[in-house]
Design a protein around this motif. Structure first.
Motif, PDB file in Angstrom:
ATOM      1  N   LEU A  13      -5.620   4.763  -6.677  1.00 25.23           N
ATOM      2  CA  LEU A  13      -5.178   3.409  -5.755  1.00 25.23           C
ATOM      3  C   LEU A  13      -5.590   4.026  -4.328  1.00 25.23           C
ATOM      4  O   LEU A  13      -5.412   5.068  -3.859  1.00 25.23           O
ATOM      5  N   SER A  14      -5.455   2.898  -3.549  1.00 21.77           N
ATOM      6  CA  SER A  14      -5.686   2.819  -2.206  1.00 21.77           C
ATOM      7  C   SER A  14      -5.483   1.596  -1.429  1.00 21.77           C
ATOM      8  O   SER A  14      -6.001   0.614  -2.048  1.00 21.77           O
ATOM      9  N   GLY A  15      -4.676   1.315  -0.746  1.00 16.06           N
ATOM     10  CA  GLY A  15      -4.609  -0.146   0.041  1.00 16.06           C
ATOM     11  C   GLY A  15      -5.649  -0.257   1.004  1.00 16.06           C
ATOM     12  O   GLY A  15      -6.106  -1.542   0.998  1.00 16.06           O
ATOM     13  N   ASP A  43     -13.854   1.261 -14.494  1.00 15.29           N
ATOM     14  CA  ASP A  43     -13.900   0.571 -13.000  1.00 15.29           C
ATOM     15  C   ASP A  43     -13.346  -0.881 -13.080  1.00 15.29           C
ATOM     16  O   ASP A  43     -14.076  -1.683 -13.552  1.00 15.29           O
ATOM     17  N   VAL A  44     -12.381  -1.314 -12.411  1.00 17.13           N
ATOM     18  CA  VAL A  44     -11.723  -2.533 -12.669  1.00 17.13           C
ATOM     19  C   VAL A  44     -11.816  -3.513 -11.136  1.00 17.13           C
ATOM     20  O   VAL A  44     -11.358  -4.390 -10.684  1.00 17.13           O
ATOM     21  N   ASP A  45     -12.854  -2.801 -10.285  1.00 17.58           N
ATOM     22  CA  ASP A  45     -13.321  -3.329  -9.048  1.00 17.58           C
ATOM     23  C   ASP A  45     -14.076  -4.443  -9.412  1.00 17.58           C
ATOM     24  O   ASP A  45     -15.557  -4.237  -9.282  1.00 17.58           O
ATOM     25  N   LEU A  46     -13.782  -5.694  -9.457  1.00 18.51           N
ATOM     26  CA  LEU A  46     -14.760  -6.624 -10.210  1.00 18.51           C
ATOM     27  C   LEU A  46     -15.642  -7.247  -9.254  1.00 18.51           C
ATOM     28  O   LEU A  46     -16.782  -7.625  -9.539  1.00 18.51           O
ATOM     29  N   THR A  47     -15.270  -7.359  -7.717  1.00 17.42           N
ATOM     30  CA  THR A  47     -16.085  -7.884  -6.881  1.00 17.42           C
ATOM     31  C   THR A  47     -16.872  -6.743  -6.410  1.00 17.42           C
ATOM     32  O   THR A  47     -18.009  -7.233  -5.635  1.00 17.42           O
ATOM     33  N   GLU A 139      -5.847  -7.960  -9.051  1.00 18.39           N
ATOM     34  CA  GLU A 139      -6.035  -6.853 -10.008  1.00 18.39           C
ATOM     35  C   GLU A 139      -5.102  -5.981 -10.373  1.00 18.39           C
ATOM     36  O   GLU A 139      -4.761  -5.354 -11.457  1.00 18.39           O
ATOM     37  N   HIS A 140      -4.297  -5.600  -9.220  1.00 16.91           N
ATOM     38  CA  HIS A 140      -3.275  -4.432  -9.303  1.00 16.91           C
ATOM     39  C   HIS A 140      -2.094  -5.213  -9.918  1.00 16.91           C
ATOM     40  O   HIS A 140      -1.459  -4.384 -10.993  1.00 16.91           O
ATOM     41  N   LEU A 143      -3.130  -5.289 -13.840  1.00 16.03           N
ATOM     42  CA  LEU A 143      -3.353  -3.782 -14.385  1.00 16.03           C
ATOM     43  C   LEU A 143      -1.772  -3.273 -14.701  1.00 16.03           C
ATOM     44  O   LEU A 143      -1.593  -2.858 -15.558  1.00 16.03           O
ATOM     45  N   ALA A 144      -1.059  -3.464 -13.613  1.00 22.04           N
ATOM     46  CA  ALA A 144       0.558  -2.856 -13.703  1.00 22.04           C
ATOM     47  C   ALA A 144       1.301  -3.650 -14.853  1.00 22.04           C
ATOM     48  O   ALA A 144       1.679  -2.950 -15.625  1.00 22.04           O
ATOM     49  N   GLU A 145       0.913  -4.875 -14.806  1.00 23.98           N
ATOM     50  CA  GLU A 145       1.684  -5.553 -16.095  1.00 23.98           C
ATOM     51  C   GLU A 145       1.218  -5.303 -17.445  1.00 23.98           C
ATOM     52  O   GLU A 145       2.025  -4.857 -18.238  1.00 23.98           O
ATOM     53  N   ALA A 146      -0.259  -5.125 -17.499  1.00 28.70           N
ATOM     54  CA  ALA A 146      -0.940  -4.821 -18.731  1.00 28.70           C
ATOM     55  C   ALA A 146      -0.513  -3.337 -19.036  1.00 28.70           C
ATOM     56  O   ALA A 146      -0.175  -3.155 -20.088  1.00 28.70           O
TER      57      ALA A 146
END
Lengths: 305, 345
Positions: A13-15, A43-47, A139-140, A143-146
């Motif tokens: 992670l990184s802000g 890789d969940v960076d979708l864009t 996304e975050h 991800l956290a929820e899932a």
């Protein structure tokens, strides 16, 4: 569920954007794999998916199998050499053209992330590294929820937070640490990337983005500081062109003499300049960053336990 | 959940998102299901996947048509002559740094008023770079006043509204859109020559919102930032594709962090090596103007950390000279005399 047989899940992670989340993920994956663990990278960076480019598997396509998607293999396991399997899954594989923009609003991204977590057939694996986009948004949250919902207790090892030394970056990354606190994701540690640049001509180290910001932040939040990683143009070249890193005689990085590439005496074969994904791990061994990440990886592995 | 083997079709979807971004979002009673067409979309409540959804009636009866707030936004921004977006698909290439440098550059001419709107809600950097991190917003009967860094340089950012500067803003898209709309609707920019809109990385909610809310009042265009290496160019290519689809004019591409001159031996290193030709080649490939290359200078980072103006402190540095060239190029792209904006001194 597809995550069931994964031993440890680590988030990167990184802000802040562009601090090297994907580079760090790549190197952690290579380093873990070189020490014999089987590793998957999601890789969940979708864009802005960068992982396919990093591993040099841009042309790969995801295979569909009964029950889900098969991840793309970067290199297979090699038990003799003590190298674990490395596989990767990214939205980049699903796009038609590499220049196509994915213009999605939040809910659609949420669905995609859920699908990525549930429908990829990872099978049995030691580590799953999840590379994330910058920020603390859809996304975050998804991800956290899932992960909170689906992951087994103790499976989510925590988050490796990446920053660069300058205050502008740590200001954003502090928010990310607060995000981890609010979503009760443990922080494994902080990595300070781009900490100094060693001039290839005179070996003078310049702190382009300052120094020490990561350490101070880690102290402030009472989390482990995993180490500083300098900028190495040779690593960039390795990723971009597949060239094996080589250093001028007498290059000293972190107190270690580094003309290693010559010493090990790799014969210039045809494989030297080719961009073959399966050779990436081998070539990475010649990179000055490898020992640094080896140490970071050991720290992470022992921290996770 | 049964795994779906359907390949997603993002390309078709884009047009729908761009065409229908502005329906005000109805209040839902349950989370959106999978394959939800989006509560704001034209098909809301009537699509196949809506059958059985607890929100169906709400979505179906939600008001369709353009957002009623758009005329208010247009009225608010009627005094702003030029609106420029600063975009990049990639994070950390220097969008905020460049935005602040550009603002300082425009503000060197005292007859011009400049504003910065920071739409990076999860990671606002502008207040820190401008040295106004501790400020708060003043709300008066006419609207919210921006924070003034200099007599002719105003800033607006979500950072000003946070009680604690390290607080994370953990918001999903619709909430972010609401805030951006509020910024545009409430902030009293007054008469202004330039409004620079700094954006987060990516091509998502923030970008769609800014574009659709500002469309009526007219955007001059977008400046695209990149760094030389292919990993960054890859994401920037996507952003240019987004601009094409959204009908935003690309004013030009700026390559940041183009090289680094060692302060010890003055040897120039290409830290982020342009193995595929860098920004210049990308600009040519996409048919957009290339505005210039700005070298890496550790003093830029330092000036940003301390919230100082790099332009005022190091006017003779190569980075500053490169920036002047970029500003002139930009001025001529939006049809102003470059001499007015950045005189050759």
């Amino acid at each position: 569920m597809s995550l069931a047989k994964i031993k440890h899940i680590v988030l990167v992670l990184s802000g802040k954007g562009g601090v090297g989340k994907s580079s760090v993920t790549t190197q952690l994956a290579l380093s873990l794999s070189l020490s014999g663990h089987s590793v998957g990278v999601l890789d969940v960076d979708l864009t802005g998916p960068s992982m396919p480019r990093m591993f040099n598997i841009e042309d790969a396509k995801v295979t569909q199998a009964p029950g889900g998607w098969l991840p793309v293999s970067v290199h297979p396991a090699n038990p003799q050499a003590g190298i674990g399997e490395l596989r990767c899954m990214s939205l980049g594989f699903l796009l038609r053209g590499r220049g196509d923009a994915v213009v999605w609003r939040g809910p659609k991204k949420t669905v995609m992330i859920r699908q990525f977590l549930t429908d990829v057939l990872w099978g049995e694996m030691d580590y799953l590294l999840i590379d994330t986009p910058p920020g603390t948004s859809d996304e975050h949250i998804s991800l956290a929820e899932a992960l909170l919902k689906d992951a087994l207790p103790g499976q989510v090892a925590g988050a490796v937070v990446v920053t660069t030394p300058q205050a502008v970056a740590t200001a954003d990354v502090r928010k990310e640490l607060n995000f981890c606190a609010k979503t009760s994701i443990p922080v494994v540690g902080v990595i300070e990337n781009m900490a100094g640049f060693v001039c290839p001509n005179c070996a003078e180290c310049t702190n382009i983005f300052g120094k020490g910001g990561g350490q101070v932040m880690a102290d402030d939040f009472n989390v482990r500081f995993l180490g500083g990683v300098p900028i190495d143009p040779q690593f960039v070249m390795l990723v971009e062109t597949g060239r094996r890193p080589s250093y001028p005689e007498g290059t000293i990085i972190n107190g270690q003499d580094f003309p290693k590439a010559q010493e090990t005496g790799h014969v210039d074969s045809g494989a030297q300049e080719t961009k073959d994904a399966s050779l990436l791990a081998d070539k990475y061994r010649s990179c000055s960053l490898e020992p640094i990440f080896k140490k970071i990886t050991q720290d992470i592995v022992s921290a996770i336990g | 959940m049964a795994p779906s083997l359907e390949e997603p079709e993002p390309v078709q979807d884009v047009q729908d998102v761009l065409d229908n971004p502005l329906k005000s979002r109805p209040q839902l009673v349950a989370p959106e299901p999978e394959h939800c067409p989006g509560p704001e979309s034209e098909k809301a409540g009537t699509a196949d996947s809506c059958a059985g959804c607890p929100n169906q009636a709400i979505c179906a009866s939600a008001p369709k048509g353009p957002d009623p707030d758009i005329p208010l936004i247009s009225a608010r921004l009627s005094g702003v002559r030029h609106k420029i977006l600063v975009l990049s698909g990639k994070g950390g290439v220097g969008k905020s740094t460049f935005t602040s440098l550009l603002a300082h550059a425009f503000a060197t001419n005292e007859d011009q008023t400049v504003g910065i709107m920071d739409t990076d809600i999860c990671g606002p950097s502008i207040p820190k770079m401008m040295g106004v991190e501790a400020e708060t917003i003043h709300i008066s009967s006419t609207g919210w006043s921006p924070v003034w860094v200099a007599d002719n340089l105003g800033v607006m950012s979500i950072q000003f509204m946070l009680p604690n500067r390290d607080d994370a803003v953990i918001w999903r898209g619709p909430k972010k859109n609401g805030l951006i709309k509020q910024f545009l609707k409430e902030v009293e920019w007054g008469n202004m020559d330039f409004l620079l809109v700094d954006t987060p990385p990516g091509t998502s909610d923030e970008h769609l919102s800014v574009n659709s809310f500002l469309k009526e009042s007219g955007i001059d265009g977008a400046i695209m930032l990149t760094t030389p290496q292919e990993v960054a160019l890859l994401d920037v290519r996507k952003e240019i594709d987004f601009c094409r689809k959204a009908g935003i004019r690309v004013l030009g591409l700026v390559e940041n962090m183009s090289g680094f001159v060692c302060p010890n031996c003055t040897h120039e290193s290409q830290i982020f090596k342009a193995t595929t030709g860098g920004g210049a080649a990308l600009a040519k490939e996409m048919g957009i103007p290339f505005l210039g290359e700005v070298p890496l200078d550790p003093r830029i980072g330092m000036a940003c950390d301390y919230g100082e103006s790099f332009f005022d402190h190091y006017p003779e540095s190569p980075a500053c000279k490169a920036l002047r060239g970029v500003v002139r190029g930009l001025a001529s792209e939006i049809g102003i005399d470059p001499q007015l904006v950045m005189p050759d001194d």
